[in-house]
Design a protein around this motif. Sequence first.
Motif, PDB file in Angstrom:
ATOM      1  N   HIS A   8     -11.062   7.646 -18.969  1.00  0.00           N
ATOM      2  CA  HIS A   8     -10.915   9.065 -19.264  1.00  0.00           C
ATOM      3  C   HIS A   8     -11.793   9.463 -20.459  1.00  0.00           C
ATOM      4  CE1 HIS A   8      -9.260  12.989 -18.732  1.00  0.00           C
ATOM      5  NE2 HIS A   8      -8.697  13.006 -19.935  1.00  0.00           N
ATOM      6  N   LEU A 153     -16.653  15.630 -17.722  1.00  0.00           N
ATOM      7  CA  LEU A 153     -17.073  15.765 -16.334  1.00  0.00           C
ATOM      8  C   LEU A 153     -16.239  16.810 -15.602  1.00  0.00           C
ATOM      9  CD1 LEU A 153     -19.225  14.399 -14.516  1.00  0.00           C
ATOM     10  CD2 LEU A 153     -17.441  12.838 -13.745  1.00  0.00           C
ATOM     11  N   ASN A 154     -14.946  16.872 -15.944  1.00  0.00           N
ATOM     12  CA  ASN A 154     -14.028  17.778 -15.251  1.00  0.00           C
ATOM     13  C   ASN A 154     -12.846  18.053 -16.154  1.00  0.00           C
ATOM     14  OD1 ASN A 154     -11.222  17.381 -13.579  1.00  0.00           O
ATOM     15  ND2 ASN A 154     -12.548  18.888 -12.618  1.00  0.00           N
ATOM     16  N   SER A 160     -17.628  23.763 -13.365  1.00  0.00           N
ATOM     17  CA  SER A 160     -18.735  22.818 -13.237  1.00  0.00           C
ATOM     18  C   SER A 160     -20.036  23.422 -13.767  1.00  0.00           C
ATOM     19  CB  SER A 160     -18.900  22.378 -11.778  1.00  0.00           C
ATOM     20  OG  SER A 160     -19.199  23.477 -10.940  1.00  0.00           O
ATOM     21  N   PRO A 177     -20.674  10.430 -19.021  1.00  0.00           N
ATOM     22  CA  PRO A 177     -19.545  11.263 -18.592  1.00  0.00           C
ATOM     23  C   PRO A 177     -18.222  10.719 -19.099  1.00  0.00           C
ATOM     24  CG  PRO A 177     -20.318   9.935 -16.759  1.00  0.00           C
ATOM     25  CD  PRO A 177     -21.287   9.711 -17.880  1.00  0.00           C
ATOM     26  N   HIS A 179     -13.806  12.284 -19.601  1.00  0.00           N
ATOM     27  CA  HIS A 179     -12.823  13.273 -19.167  1.00  0.00           C
ATOM     28  C   HIS A 179     -12.844  13.410 -17.639  1.00  0.00           C
ATOM     29  CE1 HIS A 179     -10.106  16.677 -19.709  1.00  0.00           C
ATOM     30  NE2 HIS A 179     -10.053  16.335 -20.983  1.00  0.00           N
ATOM     31  N   ASP A 180     -12.596  12.298 -16.970  1.00  0.00           N
ATOM     32  CA  ASP A 180     -12.657  12.266 -15.510  1.00  0.00           C
ATOM     33  C   ASP A 180     -11.367  11.784 -14.871  1.00  0.00           C
ATOM     34  OD1 ASP A 180     -12.709   9.662 -16.349  1.00  0.00           O
ATOM     35  OD2 ASP A 180     -14.590   9.125 -15.352  1.00  0.00           O
ATOM     36  N   LEU A 183      -9.942  13.196 -11.429  1.00  0.00           N
ATOM     37  CA  LEU A 183     -10.816  13.229 -10.258  1.00  0.00           C
ATOM     38  C   LEU A 183     -10.560  12.062  -9.305  1.00  0.00           C
ATOM     39  CD1 LEU A 183     -14.196  14.181 -11.976  1.00  0.00           C
ATOM     40  CD2 LEU A 183     -12.790  15.640 -10.520  1.00  0.00           C
ATOM     41  N   ARG A 188     -15.279  12.742  -8.122  1.00  0.00           N
ATOM     42  CA  ARG A 188     -16.064  12.243  -9.257  1.00  0.00           C
ATOM     43  C   ARG A 188     -17.537  12.121  -8.865  1.00  0.00           C
ATOM     44  NH1 ARG A 188     -17.783   7.929 -12.207  1.00  0.00           N
ATOM     45  NH2 ARG A 188     -17.284   8.045 -14.447  1.00  0.00           N
ATOM     46  N   TYR A 191     -19.127  15.643  -8.880  1.00  0.00           N
ATOM     47  CA  TYR A 191     -19.414  16.143 -10.222  1.00  0.00           C
ATOM     48  C   TYR A 191     -20.573  15.391 -10.864  1.00  0.00           C
ATOM     49  CZ  TYR A 191     -15.441  19.348 -10.586  1.00  0.00           C
ATOM     50  OH  TYR A 191     -14.578  20.409 -10.426  1.00  0.00           O
ATOM     51  N   ASP A 207     -23.433   6.312 -15.901  1.00  0.00           N
ATOM     52  CA  ASP A 207     -22.041   6.231 -15.477  1.00  0.00           C
ATOM     53  C   ASP A 207     -21.446   4.903 -15.929  1.00  0.00           C
ATOM     54  OD1 ASP A 207     -19.612   6.519 -14.285  1.00  0.00           O
ATOM     55  OD2 ASP A 207     -20.331   6.316 -12.226  1.00  0.00           O
TER      56      ASP A 207
END
Length: 219
Positions: A8, A153-154, A160, A177, A179-180, A183, A188, A191, A207
Amino acid sequence: MQITSLGHASLLVELADTRLLLDPGVWSPGAAGQRDVAAVLVTHQHPDHLDQDRLPALLEANPGAQVLADPDTAKLLQDKGIDVRAVLAGDTVEVGTVTVTGVGEMHALIHEDLPRIHNTGMLLRAEGEPAFFHPGDALDAEPGQVDVLAFPLNAPWQRSREMTAFLRRLAAPHAVPVHDGLLSETGRGLYLDQARNLGSPDTQVHDLAGGRTEEFTAG
């Protein structure tokens, strides 16, 4: 500089022989097992960025670690007897040979019915190392030129197109990235594709899913 994803929003950033742990939240269980940490940096108090239940044990396992946090979180932890220094926008704190600078003031708006809280982005600099910035939960901070950018990221507070505009505005050579946690694997991937294809053409997105570590060099 080495950066490891802990899930995260949490990252372990190692630079200038200093280990810095950012945003050890409840969705980042790997953060609780980190050792030899010089400082724990907290951008804001939301549970996905700060696991208050695990924090005392984490600090006990890392004696001497400084705790730096936004002013709201600092007051919250001080009331619980934890030694923590509040970091506001423009404040600088030396952690070993690393300079930590606070950037930004407020969490992004989630909803008009929810009060906004403080959010302090963390800018890390050390001689001979890339400059790194973790914005927490806000996209309006102005950290200046950075080499490695953590970007949400989300999030419930983010569209977005705002994420890709953030990447374009800062145009860092490298981006990681975060904060995922909300997803699915499919979402994921979507995004990430948007970040790479609609963000800055000058930015390489790395990533680090699955706890990967990547090394970054200055220049």
